[in-house]
Design a protein around this motif. Structure first.
Motif, PDB file in Angstrom:
ATOM      1  N   GLU A 294     -14.375  -9.094  17.046  1.00 22.68           N
ATOM      2  CA  GLU A 294     -13.482  -7.951  17.268  1.00 22.68           C
ATOM      3  C   GLU A 294     -12.026  -8.322  16.963  1.00 22.68           C
ATOM      4  O   GLU A 294     -11.244  -7.486  16.520  1.00 22.68           O
ATOM      5  CB  GLU A 294     -13.606  -7.433  18.707  1.00 22.68           C
ATOM      6  N   THR A 295     -11.681  -9.573  17.214  1.00 20.85           N
ATOM      7  CA  THR A 295     -10.316 -10.015  16.927  1.00 20.85           C
ATOM      8  C   THR A 295     -10.058 -10.017  15.420  1.00 20.85           C
ATOM      9  O   THR A 295      -9.014  -9.531  14.953  1.00 20.85           O
ATOM     10  CB  THR A 295     -10.083 -11.419  17.520  1.00 20.85           C
ATOM     11  N   ILE A 296     -11.015 -10.551  14.657  1.00 18.47           N
ATOM     12  CA  ILE A 296     -10.861 -10.575  13.198  1.00 18.47           C
ATOM     13  C   ILE A 296     -10.849  -9.130  12.659  1.00 18.47           C
ATOM     14  O   ILE A 296     -10.037  -8.777  11.785  1.00 18.47           O
ATOM     15  CB  ILE A 296     -12.024 -11.368  12.536  1.00 18.47           C
ATOM     16  N   GLN A 297     -11.734  -8.305  13.215  1.00 19.28           N
ATOM     17  CA  GLN A 297     -11.791  -6.895  12.817  1.00 19.28           C
ATOM     18  C   GLN A 297     -10.448  -6.192  13.092  1.00 19.28           C
ATOM     19  O   GLN A 297      -9.979  -5.379  12.292  1.00 19.28           O
ATOM     20  CB  GLN A 297     -12.931  -6.219  13.584  1.00 19.28           C
ATOM     21  N   HIS A 298      -9.847  -6.547  14.218  1.00 23.40           N
ATOM     22  CA  HIS A 298      -8.545  -5.991  14.601  1.00 23.40           C
ATOM     23  C   HIS A 298      -7.482  -6.368  13.562  1.00 23.40           C
ATOM     24  O   HIS A 298      -6.675  -5.528  13.139  1.00 23.40           O
ATOM     25  CB  HIS A 298      -8.165  -6.523  15.981  1.00 23.40           C
ATOM     26  N   VAL A 299      -7.490  -7.621  13.126  1.00 24.43           N
ATOM     27  CA  VAL A 299      -6.536  -8.060  12.101  1.00 24.43           C
ATOM     28  C   VAL A 299      -6.771  -7.273  10.806  1.00 24.43           C
ATOM     29  O   VAL A 299      -5.826  -6.748  10.203  1.00 24.43           O
ATOM     30  CB  VAL A 299      -6.685  -9.583  11.834  1.00 24.43           C
ATOM     31  N   ARG A 300      -8.032  -7.159  10.405  1.00 25.36           N
ATOM     32  CA  ARG A 300      -8.343  -6.469   9.143  1.00 25.36           C
ATOM     33  C   ARG A 300      -7.938  -5.001   9.172  1.00 25.36           C
ATOM     34  O   ARG A 300      -7.438  -4.469   8.182  1.00 25.36           O
ATOM     35  CB  ARG A 300      -9.839  -6.561   8.842  1.00 25.36           C
ATOM     36  N   SER A 301      -8.177  -4.342  10.311  1.00 21.49           N
ATOM     37  CA  SER A 301      -7.907  -2.901  10.332  1.00 21.49           C
ATOM     38  C   SER A 301      -6.434  -2.592  10.574  1.00 21.49           C
ATOM     39  O   SER A 301      -5.929  -1.589  10.090  1.00 21.49           O
ATOM     40  CB  SER A 301      -8.786  -2.210  11.371  1.00 21.49           C
ATOM     41  N   THR A 302      -5.724  -3.463  11.312  1.00 18.83           N
ATOM     42  CA  THR A 302      -4.325  -3.141  11.609  1.00 18.83           C
ATOM     43  C   THR A 302      -3.356  -3.782  10.624  1.00 18.83           C
ATOM     44  O   THR A 302      -2.230  -3.305  10.491  1.00 18.83           O
ATOM     45  CB  THR A 302      -3.945  -3.581  13.040  1.00 18.83           C
ATOM     46  N   LEU A 303      -3.771  -4.875   9.980  1.00 19.36           N
ATOM     47  CA  LEU A 303      -2.894  -5.574   9.034  1.00 19.36           C
ATOM     48  C   LEU A 303      -3.687  -5.813   7.750  1.00 19.36           C
ATOM     49  O   LEU A 303      -4.007  -6.958   7.404  1.00 19.36           O
ATOM     50  CB  LEU A 303      -2.421  -6.904   9.642  1.00 19.36           C
ATOM     51  N   PRO A 304      -4.025  -4.735   7.019  1.00 15.81           N
ATOM     52  CA  PRO A 304      -4.964  -4.855   5.893  1.00 15.81           C
ATOM     53  C   PRO A 304      -4.450  -5.740   4.755  1.00 15.81           C
ATOM     54  O   PRO A 304      -5.252  -6.206   3.948  1.00 15.81           O
ATOM     55  CB  PRO A 304      -5.153  -3.404   5.438  1.00 15.81           C
ATOM     56  N   HIS A 305      -3.125  -5.962   4.685  1.00 20.34           N
ATOM     57  CA  HIS A 305      -2.590  -6.803   3.612  1.00 20.34           C
ATOM     58  C   HIS A 305      -2.763  -8.294   3.907  1.00 20.34           C
ATOM     59  O   HIS A 305      -2.601  -9.132   3.020  1.00 20.34           O
ATOM     60  CB  HIS A 305      -1.101  -6.504   3.433  1.00 20.34           C
ATOM     61  N   VAL A 306      -3.055  -8.650   5.154  1.00 24.52           N
ATOM     62  CA  VAL A 306      -3.100 -10.066   5.550  1.00 24.52           C
ATOM     63  C   VAL A 306      -4.359 -10.744   5.021  1.00 24.52           C
ATOM     64  O   VAL A 306      -5.463 -10.214   5.136  1.00 24.52           O
ATOM     65  CB  VAL A 306      -3.036 -10.190   7.096  1.00 24.52           C
ATOM     66  N   LYS A 307      -4.174 -11.922   4.424  1.00 23.58           N
ATOM     67  CA  LYS A 307      -5.310 -12.695   3.892  1.00 23.58           C
ATOM     68  C   LYS A 307      -5.447 -14.049   4.580  1.00 23.58           C
ATOM     69  O   LYS A 307      -6.530 -14.582   4.698  1.00 23.58           O
ATOM     70  CB  LYS A 307      -5.127 -12.951   2.374  1.00 23.58           C
ATOM     71  N   ARG A 308      -4.313 -14.618   5.011  1.00 24.46           N
ATOM     72  CA  ARG A 308      -4.335 -15.999   5.533  1.00 24.46           C
ATOM     73  C   ARG A 308      -4.118 -15.968   7.050  1.00 24.46           C
ATOM     74  O   ARG A 308      -3.037 -15.628   7.537  1.00 24.46           O
ATOM     75  CB  ARG A 308      -3.261 -16.835   4.836  1.00 24.46           C
TER      76      ARG A 308
END
Lengths: 257, 257
Positions: free
Chosen positions: B118-132
């Motif tokens: 859920e934490t990784i999903q949170h990063v992907r959905s709220t900060l979609p430009h983040v890769k690293r």
């Protein structure tokens, strides 16, 4: 398998007050590891429990005591033999008596500790020399005499605020929509904090040796932990719940956390 | 009577982390009254759940997953259809897989959300430009690659601390008996706080666009609420639990509380 006793907490009145009580149960426990902590069940079913003040003042018909008894019964099913609820107004007799009666009628054995009685008991046992006790609360609690009667019943002398101080300082500090603690609690506004401190000074000037912060919001405005003459009912209830279940784990008063 | 959905929280790992998750569920809820808040059941049965790290490192034999599944089953009995637990190490596969299997074998239907996923999903959905993505955690979580694998599985690039930074800065900041956060959390010592900040800078220097504070103690040392590039897994889990039960009450990201 025989499971250990569970401490039950009826939360949701309001939601954060339930958390605050559980936090204080943990704070008052002698424990160095997770496993040494006591088992607690918190049921924060706020949508089911109607507003206590609205019922007392006749704005709603349904007695919140029925829903509260339902939550207590659910705690009993989990294995809790004792429970507490950190809401002063839920202890007004028209609600609290109905809650206890409903539990008795249903054959339930879970014991509901009484926040106000435990608070007065805490004053008597920890400060045995104190005779004059000043309670601060919401206007509703003040008018029903909840603390005043309990203080008298314990053979102590209640030192009450004037109606003006109660309405213009204490009640506004809690409820004002611009600066009150219910609207702004993180952090509490300087104005609300000053009003609560003025009300405390008012009771001291009238002779109160200790002041009870008899509304969940009041301990947020001052720091009762730093002053033994300021009494936080939630802490008294937390200690009473431990006393009834794990007395050997109850932190001695004044011991460092 | 049809009752509303209850959000289940498996607490006690440790006791205060359970409270912190419930606090964040309330914080992330759109509610102006007690009754508008969501119903939450927190079962903090810490004496029943053995230490997760001790099991992973072979110091104890009993898998804590069995006790965790027992708590989840009790939450289901109360009416919870979904639950979460704010403990990173309980999500390591040897424990988490056994927990889920035990629930399946018992015919239970309660869904246990996964803190790390859920934490990784949170990063992907709220900060979609983040890769690293740079995770900080205890040494145990680091060595089992819990976050590293989840970040890769999501198609992102894990930016890991060196073993030296992991051991000498992050692990000591959490565990040191003199100045560590487990020993001193109210307030966190200046030394522990500085070590966590140095570890965050280390990951940023290595190219991390966001840093995950993947251990319950780490958000106490810095203020993730003030910096959107610091990710608090407990907040991500709180929002996921609301999304699965009361999505219309989930506070929009960035909305004032």
């Amino acid at each position: 398998m025989k499971q250990e006793s569970i401490i039950g907490v009826i939360g949701g009145m309001g939601p954060y007050a339930g958390l605050d009580l559980v936090h204080k149960i943990f704070d008052e426990t002698l424990a160095a590891t997770d496993q040494e902590h006591v088992p607690v069940a918190l049921l924060s079913y706020s949508p089911r429990i109607q507003d206590r003040s609205a019922f007392i003042f006749g704005a709603i018909q349904e007695n919140p005591g029925y829903a509260i008894a339902g939550v207590a019964a659910a705690l009993e099913t989990l294995g809790a033999s004792v429970a507490g609820m950190p809401c002063n107004s839920a202890h007004m007799p028209p609600i609290f008596d109905v809650t206890r009666q409903r539990l008795r009628d249903g054959g339930h054995t879970i014991r509901l500790l009484h926040l106000v009685d435990e608070t007065i008991q805490h004053v008597r046992s920890t400060l045995p020399h104190v005779k004059r006790v000043g309670p601060l609360s919401t206007l509703g609690t003040f008018r029903t005499g909840l603390y005043e009667k309990a203080i008298k019943a314990a053979g102590l002398f209640p030192v009450m605020p004037t109606e003006t101080v109660q309405a213009d300082l204490v009640h506004r500090a809690i409820y004002d929509t611009q600066f009150g603690i219910k609207a702004h609690s993180a952090p509490v506004t300087a104005r609300a904090s000053a009003m609560v401190r003025d009300a405390i000074d008012h009771l001291r000037t009238r002779g109160a040796e200790v002041v009870i912060l008899g509304c969940t919001e009041l301990p947020m405005a001052v720091s009762p932990d730093d002053d033994p003459t300021l009494i936080d009912p939630a802490r008294a209830l937390a200690r009473a719940l431990l006393r009834e279940t794990y007395p050997h784990k109850l932190r001695p008063l004044g011991a460092a956390r």
